[in-house]
Design a protein around this motif. Structure first.
Motif, PDB file in Angstrom:
ATOM      1  N   LYS A 115       0.826  -1.204   0.000  1.00 19.84           N
ATOM      2  CA  LYS A 115       0.000   0.000   0.000  1.00 19.84           C
ATOM      3  C   LYS A 115       0.862   1.257   0.000  1.00 19.84           C
ATOM      4  CE  LYS A 115      -3.739   2.351   2.451  1.00 19.84           C
ATOM      5  NZ  LYS A 115      -4.681   2.308   3.583  1.00 19.84           N
ATOM      6  N   ALA A 116       1.931   1.254   0.808  1.00 21.54           N
ATOM      7  CA  ALA A 116       2.809   2.418   0.861  1.00 21.54           C
ATOM      8  C   ALA A 116       3.461   2.658  -0.497  1.00 21.54           C
ATOM      9  CB  ALA A 116       3.868   2.213   1.941  1.00 21.54           C
ATOM     10  N   SER A 117       3.845   1.599  -1.158  1.00 22.16           N
ATOM     11  CA  SER A 117       4.470   1.725  -2.472  1.00 22.16           C
ATOM     12  C   SER A 117       3.488   2.288  -3.495  1.00 22.16           C
ATOM     13  CB  SER A 117       4.985   0.357  -2.943  1.00 22.16           C
ATOM     14  OG  SER A 117       5.942  -0.161  -2.037  1.00 22.16           O
ATOM     15  N   VAL A 118       2.253   1.826  -3.432  1.00 23.69           N
ATOM     16  CA  VAL A 118       1.231   2.346  -4.340  1.00 23.69           C
ATOM     17  C   VAL A 118       0.989   3.820  -4.091  1.00 23.69           C
ATOM     18  CG1 VAL A 118      -1.220   2.237  -4.970  1.00 23.69           C
ATOM     19  CG2 VAL A 118       0.086   0.122  -4.680  1.00 23.69           C
ATOM     20  N   MET A 119       0.941   4.211  -2.819  1.00 24.56           N
ATOM     21  CA  MET A 119       0.736   5.621  -2.490  1.00 24.56           C
ATOM     22  C   MET A 119       1.899   6.464  -2.994  1.00 24.56           C
ATOM     23  SD  MET A 119      -2.226   5.812  -1.203  1.00 24.56           S
ATOM     24  CE  MET A 119      -2.111   7.554  -0.782  1.00 24.56           C
ATOM     25  N   ASN A 120       3.097   5.922  -2.937  1.00 29.21           N
ATOM     26  CA  ASN A 120       4.257   6.656  -3.452  1.00 29.21           C
ATOM     27  C   ASN A 120       4.141   6.867  -4.961  1.00 29.21           C
ATOM     28  OD1 ASN A 120       5.479   6.861  -0.936  1.00 29.21           O
ATOM     29  ND2 ASN A 120       6.643   4.955  -1.175  1.00 29.21           N
ATOM     30  N   ILE A 121       3.660   5.824  -5.646  1.00 34.01           N
ATOM     31  CA  ILE A 121       3.463   5.943  -7.101  1.00 34.01           C
ATOM     32  C   ILE A 121       2.405   7.002  -7.403  1.00 34.01           C
ATOM     33  CG2 ILE A 121       2.672   4.740  -9.181  1.00 34.01           C
ATOM     34  CD1 ILE A 121       3.772   2.162  -7.983  1.00 34.01           C
ATOM     35  N   ILE A 122       1.320   6.987  -6.617  1.00 36.13           N
ATOM     36  CA  ILE A 122       0.232   7.959  -6.824  1.00 36.13           C
ATOM     37  C   ILE A 122       0.747   9.381  -6.629  1.00 36.13           C
ATOM     38  CG2 ILE A 122      -1.957   8.798  -5.864  1.00 36.13           C
ATOM     39  CD1 ILE A 122      -2.633   5.854  -5.257  1.00 36.13           C
ATOM     40  N   ASN A 123       1.518   9.579  -5.545  1.00 36.94           N
ATOM     41  CA  ASN A 123       2.038  10.912  -5.271  1.00 36.94           C
ATOM     42  C   ASN A 123       3.045  11.353  -6.334  1.00 36.94           C
ATOM     43  OD1 ASN A 123       0.486  11.105  -2.926  1.00 36.94           O
ATOM     44  ND2 ASN A 123       2.084  10.167  -1.651  1.00 36.94           N
ATOM     45  N   ALA A 124       3.876  10.424  -6.760  1.00 35.42           N
ATOM     46  CA  ALA A 124       4.896  10.753  -7.755  1.00 35.42           C
ATOM     47  C   ALA A 124       4.271  11.097  -9.103  1.00 35.42           C
ATOM     48  CB  ALA A 124       5.861   9.580  -7.923  1.00 35.42           C
ATOM     49  N   SER A 125       3.102  10.512  -9.398  1.00 32.47           N
ATOM     50  CA  SER A 125       2.440  10.782 -10.674  1.00 32.47           C
ATOM     51  C   SER A 125       1.490  11.972 -10.602  1.00 32.47           C
ATOM     52  CB  SER A 125       1.658   9.539 -11.130  1.00 32.47           C
ATOM     53  OG  SER A 125       0.642   9.226 -10.184  1.00 32.47           O
ATOM     54  N   ASN A 126       1.512  12.661  -9.451  1.00 32.36           N
ATOM     55  CA  ASN A 126       0.652  13.838  -9.259  1.00 32.36           C
ATOM     56  C   ASN A 126      -0.815  13.501  -9.527  1.00 32.36           C
ATOM     57  OD1 ASN A 126       0.192  16.511  -8.570  1.00 32.36           O
ATOM     58  ND2 ASN A 126       0.327  17.219 -10.702  1.00 32.36           N
ATOM     59  N   THR A 127      -1.242  12.327  -9.034  1.00 34.72           N
ATOM     60  CA  THR A 127      -2.617  11.861  -9.234  1.00 34.72           C
ATOM     61  C   THR A 127      -3.444  12.132  -7.985  1.00 34.72           C
ATOM     62  OG1 THR A 127      -1.857  10.102 -10.705  1.00 34.72           O
ATOM     63  CG2 THR A 127      -4.037   9.840  -9.729  1.00 34.72           C
ATOM     64  N   ASN A 128      -4.648  12.640  -8.180  1.00 31.83           N
ATOM     65  CA  ASN A 128      -5.566  12.897  -7.071  1.00 31.83           C
ATOM     66  C   ASN A 128      -6.352  11.622  -6.778  1.00 31.83           C
ATOM     67  OD1 ASN A 128      -7.667  13.701  -5.335  1.00 31.83           O
ATOM     68  ND2 ASN A 128      -7.677  15.766  -6.177  1.00 31.83           N
ATOM     69  N   ILE A 129      -6.000  10.929  -5.717  1.00 33.37           N
ATOM     70  CA  ILE A 129      -6.641   9.648  -5.403  1.00 33.37           C
ATOM     71  C   ILE A 129      -8.125   9.813  -5.109  1.00 33.37           C
ATOM     72  CG2 ILE A 129      -6.068   9.777  -2.941  1.00 33.37           C
ATOM     73  CD1 ILE A 129      -5.716   6.717  -3.015  1.00 33.37           C
ATOM     74  N   ASN A 130      -8.523  10.976  -4.580  1.00 33.05           N
ATOM     75  CA  ASN A 130      -9.934  11.187  -4.258  1.00 33.05           C
ATOM     76  C   ASN A 130     -10.805  11.178  -5.514  1.00 33.05           C
ATOM     77  OD1 ASN A 130      -9.487  11.416  -1.484  1.00 33.05           O
ATOM     78  ND2 ASN A 130      -8.983  13.581  -1.655  1.00 33.05           N
ATOM     79  N   ILE A 131     -10.282  11.770  -6.588  1.00 32.66           N
ATOM     80  CA  ILE A 131     -11.035  11.779  -7.839  1.00 32.66           C
ATOM     81  C   ILE A 131     -11.200  10.357  -8.374  1.00 32.66           C
ATOM     82  CG2 ILE A 131     -10.935  12.449 -10.274  1.00 32.66           C
ATOM     83  CD1 ILE A 131      -9.820  15.104  -9.449  1.00 32.66           C
ATOM     84  N   LEU A 132     -10.122   9.573  -8.297  1.00 33.20           N
ATOM     85  CA  LEU A 132     -10.176   8.207  -8.809  1.00 33.20           C
ATOM     86  C   LEU A 132     -11.097   7.331  -7.957  1.00 33.20           C
ATOM     87  CD1 LEU A 132      -6.461   7.607  -9.829  1.00 33.20           C
ATOM     88  CD2 LEU A 132      -8.319   8.726 -11.081  1.00 33.20           C
ATOM     89  N   MET A 133     -11.061   7.505  -6.653  1.00 35.87           N
ATOM     90  CA  MET A 133     -11.965   6.754  -5.782  1.00 35.87           C
ATOM     91  C   MET A 133     -13.418   7.161  -6.028  1.00 35.87           C
ATOM     92  SD  MET A 133     -10.225   4.567  -3.966  1.00 35.87           S
ATOM     93  CE  MET A 133     -11.211   4.206  -2.517  1.00 35.87           C
ATOM     94  N   SER A 134     -13.614   8.470  -6.275  1.00 36.92           N
ATOM     95  CA  SER A 134     -14.961   8.943  -6.580  1.00 36.92           C
ATOM     96  C   SER A 134     -15.463   8.323  -7.879  1.00 36.92           C
ATOM     97  CB  SER A 134     -14.971  10.472  -6.694  1.00 36.92           C
ATOM     98  OG  SER A 134     -16.243  10.948  -7.059  1.00 36.92           O
ATOM     99  N   ASP A 135     -14.560   8.155  -8.846  1.00 33.56           N
ATOM    100  CA  ASP A 135     -14.933   7.499 -10.094  1.00 33.56           C
ATOM    101  C   ASP A 135     -15.395   6.062  -9.833  1.00 33.56           C
ATOM    102  OD1 ASP A 135     -14.768   7.149 -13.158  1.00 33.56           O
ATOM    103  OD2 ASP A 135     -13.437   5.564 -12.416  1.00 33.56           O
ATOM    104  N   GLY A 136     -14.699   5.391  -8.922  1.00 34.18           N
ATOM    105  CA  GLY A 136     -15.101   4.034  -8.570  1.00 34.18           C
ATOM    106  C   GLY A 136     -16.478   3.998  -7.936  1.00 34.18           C
ATOM    107  N   GLU A 137     -16.768   4.966  -7.076  1.00 32.46           N
ATOM    108  CA  GLU A 137     -18.078   5.019  -6.439  1.00 32.46           C
ATOM    109  C   GLU A 137     -19.188   5.260  -7.458  1.00 32.46           C
ATOM    110  OE1 GLU A 137     -17.683   8.059  -3.537  1.00 32.46           O
ATOM    111  OE2 GLU A 137     -16.432   6.865  -2.177  1.00 32.46           O
TER     112      GLU A 137
END
Length: 211
Positions: A115-137
């Motif tokens: 999980k920590a590694s995935v979060m590092n990838i998300i942060n490094a790619s300047n991706t907003n995780i909230n938007i992606l999670m909202s898309d899933g919802e």
């Protein structure tokens, strides 16, 4: 013919006309209008934005919306369902992007490290995780709504077909009884004629005999 019309009226195959002559017209039941999906989803922006996307009401009849009226005469692919809800079928800036990040790492990593590694990838790619999670919802909501509407529409059609089958079965039972009754009536009538014919022939043959 009047008896046939009466039976058709009995089983609601035809309706009585106002002229009282016993003739009927076929009662063509209209197929119920197929339920219309009433929600749509905003497109996911290509750049990270605030988490403000929600399913919006949609007029499926509006040509400008690009929607077609949803029908349930056959199964829909996931792509067709997403298209109906204006959900992009893509791995970019969607919940599936997070899935790619997860799958990019070895599965045997401890969960915390994974999980920590995935979060590092998300942060490094300047991706907003909230938007992606909202898309899933939104996708889950769309899928649940479609599944509900599809189930209701198909179940309603099945019920109506069963009703029609029951009406036809009643008609079949009636006509089978009518056939048996007519066969019995025909046999009895033939016996009556046969007896009377024999009686007359016996009388006539008496006078035709030579002494």
């Amino acid at each position: 013919m009047s008896k046939m019309i009466s039976m058709l009226e009995k089983f609601r195959i035809v309706e009585k006309t106002g002229n009282g002559n016993g003739e009927g017209v076929v009662n063509k039941e209209k197929k119920p209008e197929e339920p219309i999906l009433t929600q749509k989803v905003s497109d996911i922006n290509k750049q990270p934005q605030s988490n403000s996307h929600e399913l919006k009401p949609s007029n499926r009849e509006d040509n400008k919306s690009g929607f077609e009226r949803m029908n349930y005469d056959k199964n829909k692919s996931i792509e067709e369902i997403y298209a109906a809800y204006e959900l992009e079928n893509s791995n970019i800036n969607t919940i599936f992007m997070l899935g790619n990040f997860i799958n990019a790492l070895p599965e045997n990593l401890p969960y915390a490290v994974h999980k920590a590694s995935v979060m590092n990838i998300i942060n490094a790619s300047n991706t907003n995780i909230n938007i992606l999670m909202s898309d899933g919802e939104r996708r889950l909501k769309a899928l649940n709504e479609f599944a509900r509407d599809y189930n209701n529409a198909v179940t309603s059609t099945i019920y109506k077909h069963k009703e029609e089958i029951n009406k036809l079965k009643q008609m079949i039972d009636y006509y089978e009884e009518e056939i048996l009754a007519k066969q019995k009536m025909l046999e009895e009538q033939n016996n009556i004629i046969k007896y009377e014919t024999q009686r007359i022939n016996n009388i006539m043959s008496f006078f035709k005999k030579e002494e």
